[in-house]
Design a protein around this motif. Structure first.
Motif, PDB file in Angstrom:
ATOM      1  N   ASP A 399       8.683  31.714 -16.244  1.00  0.00           N
ATOM      2  CA  ASP A 399       7.081  31.921 -15.640  1.00  0.00           C
ATOM      3  C   ASP A 399       6.990  33.469 -15.353  1.00  0.00           C
ATOM      4  O   ASP A 399       7.759  34.048 -14.579  1.00  0.00           O
ATOM      5  CB  ASP A 399       7.220  31.251 -13.843  1.00  0.00           C
ATOM      6  N   PRO A 400       5.889  33.874 -16.077  1.00  0.00           N
ATOM      7  CA  PRO A 400       5.496  35.237 -16.196  1.00  0.00           C
ATOM      8  C   PRO A 400       5.289  35.946 -14.751  1.00  0.00           C
ATOM      9  O   PRO A 400       5.329  37.100 -14.799  1.00  0.00           O
ATOM     10  CB  PRO A 400       4.236  35.067 -17.149  1.00  0.00           C
ATOM     11  N   ARG A 401       4.844  35.043 -13.732  1.00  0.00           N
ATOM     12  CA  ARG A 401       4.607  35.732 -12.514  1.00  0.00           C
ATOM     13  C   ARG A 401       5.720  35.789 -11.621  1.00  0.00           C
ATOM     14  O   ARG A 401       5.573  36.127 -10.640  1.00  0.00           O
ATOM     15  CB  ARG A 401       3.615  34.891 -11.799  1.00  0.00           C
ATOM     16  N   MET A 402       6.818  35.505 -12.011  1.00  0.00           N
ATOM     17  CA  MET A 402       8.177  35.439 -10.995  1.00  0.00           C
ATOM     18  C   MET A 402       9.104  36.590 -11.562  1.00  0.00           C
ATOM     19  O   MET A 402       9.276  36.850 -12.961  1.00  0.00           O
ATOM     20  CB  MET A 402       8.614  34.335 -11.129  1.00  0.00           C
ATOM     21  N   GLN A 406      13.586  35.870  -8.333  1.00  0.00           N
ATOM     22  CA  GLN A 406      12.845  34.546  -8.323  1.00  0.00           C
ATOM     23  C   GLN A 406      13.358  33.306  -9.062  1.00  0.00           C
ATOM     24  O   GLN A 406      13.376  32.323  -8.835  1.00  0.00           O
ATOM     25  CB  GLN A 406      11.359  34.744  -7.982  1.00  0.00           C
TER      26      GLN A 406
END
Lengths: 619, 290
Positions: A399-402, A406
C-alpha cells in the motif's frame, strides 16, 4: 585498452573490415539535475559497435546502461544532460537540434524496449502501426505499406501474419507484441538496432525465441545490434562482444568468449557466479521437509478447475476460459513445490485458488483437513494467518500510503490485535532484521525503496506470523539477477528456520531447482508432469518439460548457440480454444495421431510423481 | 483496533501536514482563509454596528471612516463590513457542513459500491443516476416549501443531498482502479476484513483526490447557497449571506459599486485561496510526489 580501439582491431580482423563502426561512443557521460544536486548516471563510457556485430551491454539495474543509449537517441528525461561524444556513421549525435536528430534516428536507428505493451498504441491495429512507420520512411502507397508490413511480420516469425495485421495489441501475447515491436523497428531499415531488455518480461521459451530472432536479423541485414540486459546468461550465443557496466562506468569489455569464459574483473566474475549459483543444484535437499516426506498432506487440491467468464452476453458470459483444469496435487507439511509453465499456463490462477483467493469452478482445496470452500468468511480469514502469499510486483503489492513498519505490522494488527504496541514494534524490528533490511527503513514508504527491498518487505510481512504455507507467485521476475539470488537464498533460509511449506510459482526453472523438492509442470492449465526436481532436470519425461529445460539460458558461449539454434518456434495456443486431445500436441515435436484423438491419462506410479503424455515411455 | 487506526492516521496526516507546512503557497492560502474565518467568527465584536441596525444618517455611504462604516453601508444604512463578515460566516459554515456531509456520504457510498462490485454496485450507482436525473431545483423548491422556508437545516440537507453524487462517482472510479492493484489483494490474502480494506487501504488512497475535490466543493456550495438565496429559497433577509449580498450589490452596481465589490471581493479571495489549498493538499497527501 579503449573499447573503440578494440572494436577497430576486431573489425579489421573480422569479415566486415571496411564497415567501420556504426556507432561509437567516446567518453560519454550522463548527468541528471536533481533538487539534491547533479547525479551522475554514467561517465567515461567508450564503446563502439560495427555492422553485423552485436554488442551486449550488461549490468544491474541502476548501472546506467539504459541512460547511455537513451542519451544517444536523444530521449533522456528533461533534467538529463549528455556530454562527450556519440557518433553514428561519423555524425555527432549529441547536441543535434531535435528535428535533425529525429530524422537521423528515424532513418538509421531502430529501438525495442522492455515492455512491448507500453510501446504500442492500444487503439490502433498492428498493421496500421507498422504501415505508419513504413510510410514515414519510404513514401510508399497505402497498399504497398500494407504489403511491406505483412512481409515484416512474416520476417519476425509472427504466426498467421495476415490475420495479425488487423488485430489490436491487447489481442497478442507478450512474445508476439515484442515481435511486432521488432518489426516496427525494422520498418525503417535501420543500420543500428538498440534493444533495451527486450526479453525481460517474457517467458524463458519466448526469450530464447526472441534472442535467436534478433541474432538472425542482425546477420541477415548486417545491422549493428546493441543488446542491453541485466541477464549475463542471455547474451551468450547472441553477442559478439560484451561490455559490463557498473555504477555508470564500463568495467570490462571484450569478445563474448573472453568476457564470459575468462572474465578479468571481479564484478563480472561475480555476475557469472550468480548465474552459476542459480543454475546449481538446489539447497532444497538440505531442508527438513525431505526427511519426513510421507506425512499427511498439508494442502490437498482435488480435481481443481478454475474458469473465467469472457465477454458479456445477455445470458451471462459469452465464453468460458478454463484457466486450470482438473489439477490434483498434494503438498506435505514442510515441503517446497515448484509450479512452472509459460504465461497463460494457469500457474498464478492455481496458486490463488490454493489460497481460496478465488473460487474454483470445480474441485476442492483442503488445508489441514479443512475444506476451504466450505468455510465461512470469518473462519477463512482466521485461517489466513497460516496461509501467506508474496506477489510478482513487489512495489505494487505494498500500500503506497503506508510506511514499511505499518505494512509489516499489518498481519499482527489483523491476527494478533491484543498485542501491546511495544511488542508489535519489537516484532516488526525482528522481522526487518530477519529479511536483512536496515531498521531505519521502517519509516520509509514503498516508493522510496528498490524493487528488491520492496520484495523483502513483502516477505517480512508474509512471514511475521510464521505461516505454515507460503505461496510465492513469481516473486523474482521483476528483479535483476543478483537480487534474485539474494531473495532465493532468503526464502530457503526462512523455510529452513520455520519449517513452512512453500508453493513457488515461477517460469524460471533454474530458480525452482534451487528452492524446490518437487516440480509441477503446467501447460494451458493442465498438469503435464510432476517430479522430484533433480529427476526432472536429469531425465524429464514430458516433451514440454524438456522444452522448458532447453530454454534456460546458459552463459557458456560454447553451449548457448547450439541451444538457441534448437529453439522451437510457436507459442501456447489460446486457452479459449484448446487443441483437441493432448493440449501440447501443437508444439510437440513427437506428436502423432493418438495425441490429437484423446487427452493423455495422468499416469501416477504412486510415488507422488506423474506424467500426462501418450508417448513418454518410448521417448 | 483503535490504537492502530490512530497510528495510521498519525502517520498519514502528520506527514501530510509536515509537507503542507513546507509549502509556502499553501501556508499563505491557509493563512488568508484562516484570517477570513476568524474575522467571520469575531464579526459581532469587530464593529460597533450590528447586522440589522439601521443608520438613517448614512444611507448608501461609500467606504470611509465616517462613524465606523469602514466599508460603507447599503440602501438601508446597514454596515456593509458587518453584513459581509456575517454573510461570510453563514456561507462558510453552511458550505463547510454541506461539503463535509456530501463528502462523507459520497466517499463511503462510492468506496462500498466500487469494492463490492456486482449487483450491489449496480444498484447503488443506479440510485445515484436516478438522483442525478431529478431536476434538482424542483426538488429543493418542494423540500423548502414543505418545510419552513429559510430553515438552515433544510438548506443544509438540500445542499448536501446533491453534492455527494459527484463524489460517489469519483470515488467509485478510483476504487475500481485501486481494486485491481495488488496491494488490495495482498490485504485480502492477509485476512483483513472488508471493512478494514475499505477504511485502511481504499479510503486513505482516495483521500488525496477527495481533498482536492473538497476544496472545490466548498466554493461550489458557496455559489449554490447564494443561488438559492437569490431565488428566495435560502437565507432570508435581514440575515445576510455572501450570495444575497452579491445579489443585492448587483442591483446597485452603477450607483454604489462598493455594495457589489466588497462581498464579491471576499468571495473571490476565498475561492482562490481554497483552490490553492486544494492543489497543495493533493501534493501533501501523495508521498509519491516527492
Amino acid at each position: 585498452m579503449s573499447a573503440s580501439l578494440h572494436a577497430r582491431s576486431m573489425s579489421t580482423s573480422g569479415e566486415e573490415a571496411a564497415a567501420g563502426s556504426v556507432l561509437s561512443l567516446d567518453r560519454l557521460g550522463v548527468t541528471f539535475d536533481t533538487p539534491a544536486g547533479p547525479v551522475t548516471a554514467a561517465q567515461d563510457v567508450t564503446l563502439a559497435v560495427a555492422r553485423g556485430e552485436c554488442l551486449a551491454v550488461v549490468g544491474e539495474s541502476g548501472a546506467g546502461k539504459s541512460q547511455v543509449f537513451l542519451a544517444v537517441i536523444g530521449l533522456l528525461a528533461a533534467n538529463g544532460h549528455a556530454h562527450g561524444s556519440a557518433r553514428f556513421g561519423g555524425r555527432q549525435l549529441l547536441g543535434l537540434p531535435p528535428a535533425e536528430l529525429d530524422r537521423v534516428r528515424g532513418a538509421g536507428i531502430g529501438m525495442v524496449f522492455q515492455d512491448p505493451s507500453l510501446s504500442l498504441t492500444p487503439h490502433l491495429t498492428v498493421g496500421a502501426q507498422i504501415a505508419e512507420v513504413v510510410r514515414r520512411h519510404s513514401h510508399a502507397s497505402a497498399a504497398e505499406a500494407r504489403r511491406r508490413a505483412l512481409a515484416l511480420l512474416e520476417r519476425v516469425h509472427v504466426t498467421d501474419p495476415a490475420r495479425r495485421l488487423a488485430q489490436f495489441p491487447h489481442e497478442l501475447s507478450g512474445g508476439m507484441r515484442q515481435r511486432v515491436m521488432i518489426a516496427i523497428a525494422l520498418a525503417s531499415d535501420p543500420q543500428l538496432l538498440i534493444a533495451d531488455e527486450p526479453t525481460t518480461s517474457l517467458d524463458v521459451t519466448i526469450q530464447a525465441q526472441i534472442l535467436a530472432l534478433l541474432a538472425e536479423l542482425m546477420r541477415e541485414r548486417a545491422m549493428a545490434l546493441v543488446l542491453i540486459t541485466h541477464d549475463i546468461a542471455a547474451v551468450a550465443g547472441v553477442a559478439d562482444r560484451v561490455a559490463v557496466m557498473r555504477q555508470g562506468r564500463v568495467v570490462e569489455t571484450g569478445t563474448a568468449a573472453a568476457v564470459l569464459k575468462s572474465p578479468r574483473e571481479p564484478y563480472t566474475r561475480g555476475l557469472l557466479e550468480t548465474v552459476a549459483l542459480l543454475e546449481a543444484r538446489g539447497t532444497a535437499a538440505a531442508a527438513p521437509g525431505v526427511s519426513a516426506p510421507r506425512g499427511a498432506p498439508a494442502l490437498a487440491l482435488t480435481d481443481l478447475s478454475v474458469s473465467y467468464g469472457v465477454g458479456r452476453g445477455w445470458l451471462g458470459p459469452r465464453a468460458h476460459l478454463a484457466a486450470v483444469s482438473a489439477v490434483n496435487l498434494e503438498l506435505r507439511a514442510g515441503e517446497s513445490l515448484g509450479i512452472v509453465g509459460e504465461s497463460g499456463s494457469g500457474k498464478t490462477t492455481l496458486a490463488r485458488a490454493a489460497l481460496a483467493l478465488l473460487r474454483p469452478s470445480r474441485g476442492r482445496v483442503v488445508w489441514m483437513g479443512q475444506d476451504l470452500g466450505a468455510l465461512g468468511r470469518r473462519e477463512l480469514r482466521r485461517l489466513r494467518r497460516d496461509l501467506q502469499i508474496i506477489f510478482q510486483d513487489p512495489p505494487g503489492s505494498l500500500d503506497p500510503r503506508m510506511t514499511v513498519a505499518q505494512l509489516i505490522g499489518e498481519p499482527l494488527r489483523v491476527h494478533a490485535g491484543t498485542l501491546a504496541p511495544s511488542a508489535r514494534t519489537n516484532a516488526v524490528a525482528a522481522a526487518l532484521e530477519r529479511v536483512g533490511l536496515a531498521a531505519e527503513l521502517a519509516c520509509h514508504y514503498p516508493h522510496q525503496l528498490s524493487g528488491g527491498q520492496c520484495q523483502r518487505v513483502a516477505i517480512a510481512r508474509a512471514v511475521i506470523l510464521e505461516p505454515r504455507l507460503l505461496v510465492c507467485d513469481e516473486p523474482l521476475s521483476a528483479l535483476d539477477l543478483p537480487t534474485q539470488l539474494q531473495i532465493v537464498t532468503l526464502l530457503a533460509e526462512l523455510r529452513r528456520a520455520t519449517g513452512m511449506s512453500l508453493l513457488f510459482v515461477s517460469h524460471n526453472l533454474a530458480l525452482v531447482r534451487r528452492l524446490c523438492e518437487r516440480v509441477l509442470v503446467l501447460y494451458l492449465g493442465r498438469m503435464m508432469e510432476l517430479a522430484p526436481t533433480e529427476r526432472l532436470f536429469e531425465a524429464a519425461r514430458h516433451p514440454y518439460s524438456r522444452e522448458l529445460l532447453g530454454a534456460i539460458p546458459s552463459p557458456d558461449p560454447d553451449i548457448q548457440p547450439a541451444r538457441l539454434a534448437r529453439v522451437r518456434a510457436g507459442e501456447p495456443p489460446s486457452a479459449l480454444e484448446p487443441p483437441s486431445g493432448c493440449v501440447y500436441r501443437t508444439r510437440c515435436p513427437h506428436a502423432v495421431m493418438v495425441c490429437a484423438g484423446q487427452p493423455p491419462r495422468w499416469e501416477d506410479p504412486g510415488d507422488g510423481t506423474g506424467v500426462a503424455c501418450h508417448r513418454w515411455r518410448e521417448l | 483496533m483503535s490504537d492502530s487506526a490512530g497510528a495510521l492516521t498519525a502517520g498519514l496526516w502528520s506527514d501530510a501536514s509536515r509537507r503542507l507546512r513546507a509549502d509556502g503557497r499553501a501556508a499563505t492560502a491557509l493563512g488568508v482563509v484562516g484570517a477570513l474565518a476568524l474575522l467571520a467568527v469575531l464579526a459581532p465584536w469587530v464593529s460597533p454596528w450590528s447586522y440589522d441596525s439601521l443608520d438613517w444618517q448614512h444611507l448608501a455611504q461609500p467606504p470611509g471612516f465616517a462613524r465606523a462604516h469602514w466599508l460603507g453601508t447599503d440602501r438601508l444604512g446597514r454596515d456593509l463590513l458587518v453584513r459581509t463578515l456575517l454573510g461570510l460566516r453563514l456561507s462558510l459554515s453552511i458550505s463547510v457542513l454541506a461539503g463535509a456531509l456530501s463528502l462523507t456520504i459520497g466517499v463511503l457510498w462510492g468506496a462500498v459500491a466500487g469494492l463490492a462490485g456486482g449487483r450491489l454496485d449496480a444498484w447503488m450507482m443506479r440510485f445515484v443516476d436516478v438522483l442525478y436525473s431529478l431536476p434538482y431545483l424542483f426538488v429543493v423548491i418542494v423540500v423548502t416549501t414543505l418545510f419552513r422556508r429559510g430553515s438552515l437545516a433544510v438548506l443544509l440537507v438540500a445542499l448536501g443531498a446533491v453534492g455527494w453524487l459527484t463524489t460517489a462517482r469519483m470515488v467509485r472510479a478510483e476504487t475500481l482502479a485501486l481494486k485491481r492493484r495488488q496491494f488490495i489483494e495482498a490485504a485480502r490474502a492477509l485476512g483483513v476484513t472488508p471493512a478494514g480494506i475499505l477504511l485502511r487501504h481504499v479510503v486513505p488512497n482516495v483521500l488525496g483526490q477527495v481533498a482536492v475535490y473538497a476544496t472545490l466543493i466548498v466554493p461550489q456550495m458557496v455559489l449554490f447557497e447564494s443561488f438559492l438565496s437569490f431565488l428566495g429559497l435560502g437565507v432570508q433577509e435581514p440575515r445576510a449571506s455572501l450570495g444575497n449580498l452579491i445579489y443585492g450589490g448587483a442591483q446597485e452596481m452603477e450607483s454604489a459599486p462598493w455594495m457589489l465589490l466588497v462581498p464579491a471581493g471576499v468571495l473571490v479571495v476565498l475561492l482562490v485561496c481554497l483552490n490553492v489549498l486544494g492543489d497543495s493538499l493533493r501534493d501533501a497527501f501523495d508521498p509519491r510526489e516527492r
